[in-house]
Motif scaffolding. Sequence first.
Motif, PDB file in Angstrom:
ATOM      1  N   CYS A 123      30.329  35.638  34.708  1.00 58.81           N
ATOM      2  CA  CYS A 123      29.763  35.745  33.367  1.00 58.81           C
ATOM      3  C   CYS A 123      28.759  34.611  33.141  1.00 58.81           C
ATOM      4  O   CYS A 123      29.068  33.449  33.422  1.00 58.81           O
ATOM      5  CB  CYS A 123      30.883  35.674  32.326  1.00 58.81           C
ATOM      6  SG  CYS A 123      30.303  35.776  30.628  1.00 58.81           S
ATOM      7  N   CYS A 156      33.324  32.794  33.751  1.00 60.91           N
ATOM      8  CA  CYS A 156      34.546  33.542  34.048  1.00 60.91           C
ATOM      9  C   CYS A 156      34.138  34.795  34.835  1.00 60.91           C
ATOM     10  O   CYS A 156      32.991  35.221  34.768  1.00 60.91           O
ATOM     11  CB  CYS A 156      35.241  33.973  32.760  1.00 60.91           C
ATOM     12  SG  CYS A 156      35.953  32.598  31.840  1.00 60.91           S
ATOM     13  N   CYS A 209      34.313  40.466  29.722  1.00 61.31           N
ATOM     14  CA  CYS A 209      34.706  39.109  30.110  1.00 61.31           C
ATOM     15  C   CYS A 209      36.043  38.765  29.457  1.00 61.31           C
ATOM     16  O   CYS A 209      36.173  38.871  28.236  1.00 61.31           O
ATOM     17  CB  CYS A 209      33.638  38.104  29.686  1.00 61.31           C
ATOM     18  SG  CYS A 209      34.071  36.429  30.213  1.00 61.31           S
ATOM     19  N   CYS A 254      37.337  35.929  29.036  1.00 60.26           N
ATOM     20  CA  CYS A 254      37.373  34.619  28.366  1.00 60.26           C
ATOM     21  C   CYS A 254      36.917  34.678  26.914  1.00 60.26           C
ATOM     22  O   CYS A 254      37.609  34.189  26.029  1.00 60.26           O
ATOM     23  CB  CYS A 254      36.536  33.617  29.148  1.00 60.26           C
ATOM     24  SG  CYS A 254      37.253  33.252  30.765  1.00 60.26           S
ATOM     25  N   SER A 268      32.498  38.882  26.134  1.00 62.86           N
ATOM     26  CA  SER A 268      31.153  39.443  26.295  1.00 62.86           C
ATOM     27  C   SER A 268      31.268  40.782  27.022  1.00 62.86           C
ATOM     28  O   SER A 268      32.185  40.993  27.818  1.00 62.86           O
ATOM     29  CB  SER A 268      30.259  38.503  27.106  1.00 62.86           C
ATOM     30  OG  SER A 268      29.886  37.394  26.337  1.00 62.86           O
ATOM     31  N   PRO A 286      29.427  36.473  23.337  1.00 63.41           N
ATOM     32  CA  PRO A 286      28.523  35.341  23.206  1.00 63.41           C
ATOM     33  C   PRO A 286      27.573  35.060  24.370  1.00 63.41           C
ATOM     34  O   PRO A 286      26.684  34.213  24.230  1.00 63.41           O
ATOM     35  CB  PRO A 286      29.472  34.150  23.031  1.00 63.41           C
ATOM     36  CG  PRO A 286      30.698  34.541  23.763  1.00 63.41           C
ATOM     37  CD  PRO A 286      30.822  36.022  23.527  1.00 63.41           C
TER      38      PRO A 286
HETATM   39  S1  FES Z   1      32.742  33.123  29.834  1.00 61.90           S
HETATM   40 FE1  FES Z   1      32.271  35.190  29.496  1.00 61.90          FE
HETATM   41  S2  FES Z   1      32.009  35.351  27.383  1.00 61.90           S
HETATM   42 FE2  FES Z   1      32.449  33.262  27.699  1.00 61.90          FE
END
Ligand code: FES
Length: 142
Positions: free
Chosen positions: A86, A91, A104, A106, A109, A121
């Motif tokens: 990402c 991530c 994602c 984390c 996204s 984000p």
């Molecule tokens: S690491 Fe993927 S949206 Fe924050």
Amino acid sequence: MKRRDFMSWIGVGVLASSLPIAIAACRTTDTTADAPTRDDGFTEIGSVDDLDSQAVLTRDDVQGIPVAVMRDPASSEGVLAVNTLCPHRSCVVEWDSEDSLFSCPCHDSKFQANGDLVDGPASGGLEQLDATIEEDTVLVRV
Ligand code: FES
């Protein structure tokens, strides 16, 4: 040793012993590494049969990056490949077959199959990679 200290140590022990199980449960991708890279930069990712039966082929480490490959929804002959790191905070995104998006874990996204950003984000899309099929083999170049 006081009862409170004893209970704290028990808690730490339970957490420590369950951590490997929790990490293993979070890993859903193939960990195959060390696939040979050809002189033209392409690396074998798997077979066409695997691609068609699994819908998405993922590898944790192709020349140092995690990748995902799938059929191009716009062309039955074509394949798409992306770097699954990402761009927000690195991530590894996962394919959500229900929504047909990379998501994602984390900060949530979302990305299209070709890596284009759908929702942040993250401020940009996933890195697109070259992918091709030769005979029965799926290849990616990072
Ligand atoms: S690491 Fe993927 S949206 Fe924050």
